[in-house]
Motif scaffolding. Structure first.
Motif, PDB file in Angstrom:
ATOM      1  N   UNK B  80     -55.820  36.229 -19.278  1.00 33.09           N
ATOM      2  CA  UNK B  80     -57.186  36.757 -19.301  1.00 33.09           C
ATOM      3  C   UNK B  80     -57.424  37.685 -18.123  1.00 33.09           C
ATOM      4  N   UNK B  81     -58.065  38.801 -18.383  1.00 31.57           N
ATOM      5  CA  UNK B  81     -58.532  39.668 -17.284  1.00 31.57           C
ATOM      6  C   UNK B  81     -59.956  40.051 -17.627  1.00 31.57           C
ATOM      7  N   UNK B  82     -60.900  39.254 -17.131  1.00 25.87           N
ATOM      8  CA  UNK B  82     -62.294  39.459 -17.488  1.00 25.87           C
ATOM      9  C   UNK B  82     -62.938  40.568 -16.685  1.00 25.87           C
ATOM     10  N   UNK B  85     -64.293  39.372 -11.556  1.00 28.15           N
ATOM     11  CA  UNK B  85     -62.984  39.280 -10.942  1.00 28.15           C
ATOM     12  C   UNK B  85     -62.599  37.909 -10.436  1.00 28.15           C
ATOM     13  N   UNK B  86     -63.522  36.976 -10.387  1.00 27.39           N
ATOM     14  CA  UNK B  86     -63.193  35.617  -9.956  1.00 27.39           C
ATOM     15  C   UNK B  86     -62.438  35.633  -8.644  1.00 27.39           C
ATOM     16  N   UNK B  96     -54.920  32.880  -3.012  1.00 33.34           N
ATOM     17  CA  UNK B  96     -55.549  32.834  -4.327  1.00 33.34           C
ATOM     18  C   UNK B  96     -54.543  33.152  -5.425  1.00 33.34           C
ATOM     19  N   UNK B  99     -52.318  30.239  -6.027  1.00 28.93           N
ATOM     20  CA  UNK B  99     -52.999  29.227  -6.838  1.00 28.93           C
ATOM     21  C   UNK B  99     -52.981  29.611  -8.304  1.00 28.93           C
ATOM     22  N   UNK B 102     -49.679  29.154  -9.950  1.00 20.55           N
ATOM     23  CA  UNK B 102     -49.443  27.744 -10.267  1.00 20.55           C
ATOM     24  C   UNK B 102     -50.272  27.305 -11.456  1.00 20.55           C
ATOM     25  N   UNK B 103     -51.519  27.826 -11.547  1.00 19.47           N
ATOM     26  CA  UNK B 103     -52.367  27.418 -12.664  1.00 19.47           C
ATOM     27  C   UNK B 103     -51.797  27.894 -13.995  1.00 19.47           C
ATOM     28  N   UNK B 104     -50.935  28.936 -13.945  1.00 16.97           N
ATOM     29  CA  UNK B 104     -50.311  29.390 -15.177  1.00 16.97           C
ATOM     30  C   UNK B 104     -48.903  28.854 -15.311  1.00 16.97           C
ATOM     31  N   UNK B 140     -57.279  41.420 -10.054  1.00 18.93           N
ATOM     32  CA  UNK B 140     -57.296  40.830 -11.395  1.00 18.93           C
ATOM     33  C   UNK B 140     -56.026  41.174 -12.150  1.00 18.93           C
ATOM     34  N   UNK B 143     -53.175  39.078 -10.881  1.00 19.31           N
ATOM     35  CA  UNK B 143     -53.244  37.718 -11.417  1.00 19.31           C
ATOM     36  C   UNK B 143     -52.725  37.682 -12.847  1.00 19.31           C
ATOM     37  N   UNK B 149     -47.856  35.717 -19.414  1.00 17.79           N
ATOM     38  CA  UNK B 149     -48.262  35.274 -20.741  1.00 17.79           C
ATOM     39  C   UNK B 149     -48.049  36.427 -21.714  1.00 17.79           C
TER      40      UNK B 149
END
Lengths: 216, 204
Positions: B80-82, B85-86, B96, B99, B102-104, B140, B143, B149
């Motif tokens: 996802x690239x919304x 920008x989170x 960041x 993290x 790792x979350x992926x 973004x 990330x 993916x």
């Protein structure tokens, strides 16, 4: 799992750094110190009611650091990324609950132990109080996180949050005060049962609430 | 990886945004959702990502063997690239991105290389609050590239970027398609990649 540990460590560092818990701790320290002044010099009254007062104040103070639990992530889009991670939202919920408990709940327990001095309580009274808080505060973090997730995105969320959370934390509060005051073993068992149930079930409720928010 | 939209209808905020949309994007294709602001492009993107349930119809993900991907496997397909920008204000970029890697399910090995590739090498230790708007978009992108993916869902990928940033992101997208990935973009810009285009706007 590596992702779980990574997110937990990150959230803890962010929460500790942001100082959000300081509001809860500061309020608790102030309120719990002011009450004896208001109640007056009746030491017997203080000693009789002190533990329950401290317990209730601790539970209410813990709610103060709840509003920002998910709101920051919801606002800046981080929740979308948590939703597409390898971690299920239930795991994210558990991490948020644990973060709240470790940054707000645990310091409250320690502060409560100190505050017993203001209530003319003997030092032995601090131990059951702190132990009952240790068992009961996870339930408060769990119930509070449910409220925080349900009130995401509401403009008046700050007002709704206590309304939703208070009924959920009342059992823990009643059994916690009972355990701290009377020491009856049944109160301890009930407190432990409430806490375990809350911690086990709330991640599912929180994840459902987060999904509802994402679907808006 | 292949995405198949069958008879998809989307509703958001009580308003029907699109009806009976059917489309397919196979390996190497870039499905472009174009149209004016507020037409429903982001909502369709969120339906494909699985955040928003469709009003009617379905989104199918099929891997190379034609096996349908559901639930967790489907969530593991989408990068996802919304439009938001989170980016945390206080943590530094390297932390960041590690993290998010790792979350992926990825390790942190590629973080430095990808920071360099996205032109953020000098900002690796800066806190998020010091980034400019274009740099935030590059973050973004970084990330997204770390997630490894097969399906990239990008909301306004070229927005706020300077010429160098646009080249970087288009190069990354071209590379992703060349490797057999699928991209779905939502926005007004012209994306020079092969694939179907869905035009939004007008009455559904």
């Amino acid at each position: 799992m590596k992702a779980f540990a990574a997110l937990l460590g990150y959230e803890l560092r962010q929460a500790a750094g942001s100082g959000g818990a300081l509001l809860a701790l500061g309020f608790f320290a102030m309120a719990a110190s002011l009450l004896p002044l208001g109640l007056g010099p009746d030491l017997q009254l203080l000693a009789r009611t002190g533990r329950a007062l401290i317990w209730v104040l601790a539970a209410l103070s813990a709610l103060l650091s709840l509003e920002r639990l998910f709101a920051g992530d919801a606002e800046d889009g981080t929740l979308d990324y948590y939703a597409t991670s390898v971690l299920p939202l239930e795991a994210v919920a558990l991490i948020k609950m644990a973060t709240h408990w470790l940054t707000t709940g645990v310091p409250l327990i320690l502060l409560a132990g100190l505050i017993t001095l203001f209530y003319a309580l003997p030092p032995q009274a601090a131990q059951p109080l702190m132990l009952s808080l240790l068992i009961g505060t996870p339930a408060i973090s769990a119930a509070g996180a449910i409220g925080a997730a349900l009130t995401l995105g509401l403009s008046r969320g700050g007002l709704m949050l206590p309304l939703i959370v208070l009924p959920l934390i009342t059992p823990a509060m009643i059994f916690g005060c009972g355990a701290a005051l009377s020491g009856a073993i049944s109160a301890w068992y009930l407190l432990a049962a409430v806490s375990i149930l809350a911690v086990l079930l709330s991640p599912f409720a929180i994840a459902a609430a987060l999904r509802l928010y994402l679907a808006q | 990886m292949r995405i198949i939209l069958s008879d998809l209808s989307g509703r958001r905020g009580g308003r029907i945004l699109f009806r009976h949309v059917s489309c397919e994007a196979g390996p190497g294709a870039c499905l472009k959702l174009t149209g004016p602001n507020g037409a429903g492009k982001t909502s369709m993107l969120r339906i494909i990502a699985g955040f928003l349930p469709p009003e009617a119809g379905a989104v199918r993900f099929e891997d190379a063997d034609g096996v349908r991907q559901d639930g967790e496997a489907r969530a593991a397909c989408c990068g996802w690239m919304g439009s938001r920008d989170a980016l945390a204000a206080t943590a530094d970029l390297q932390t960041q991105l590690t993290l998010h890697a790792r979350l992926c399910g990825q390790g942190p090995e590629r973080v430095e290389a990808i920071l360099r590739r996205c032109g953020l090498a000098t900002q690796a230790r800066s806190a998020g609050r010091y980034l400019s708007a274009g740099q935030r978009r590059r973050f973004s992108l970084a990330r997204l590239m770390l997630s490894r993916r097969p399906v990239w869902l990008m909301d306004e990928p070229l927005a706020l970027l300077d010429a160098g940033g646009r080249n970087t992101i288009l190069a990354a997208m071209t590379e992703h398609c060349a490797a057999g990935g699928v991209i779905v973009t939502a926005g007004q810009d012209d994306i020079p990649l092969p694939g179907p285009t869905l035009e939004f706007g007008g009455t559904p």
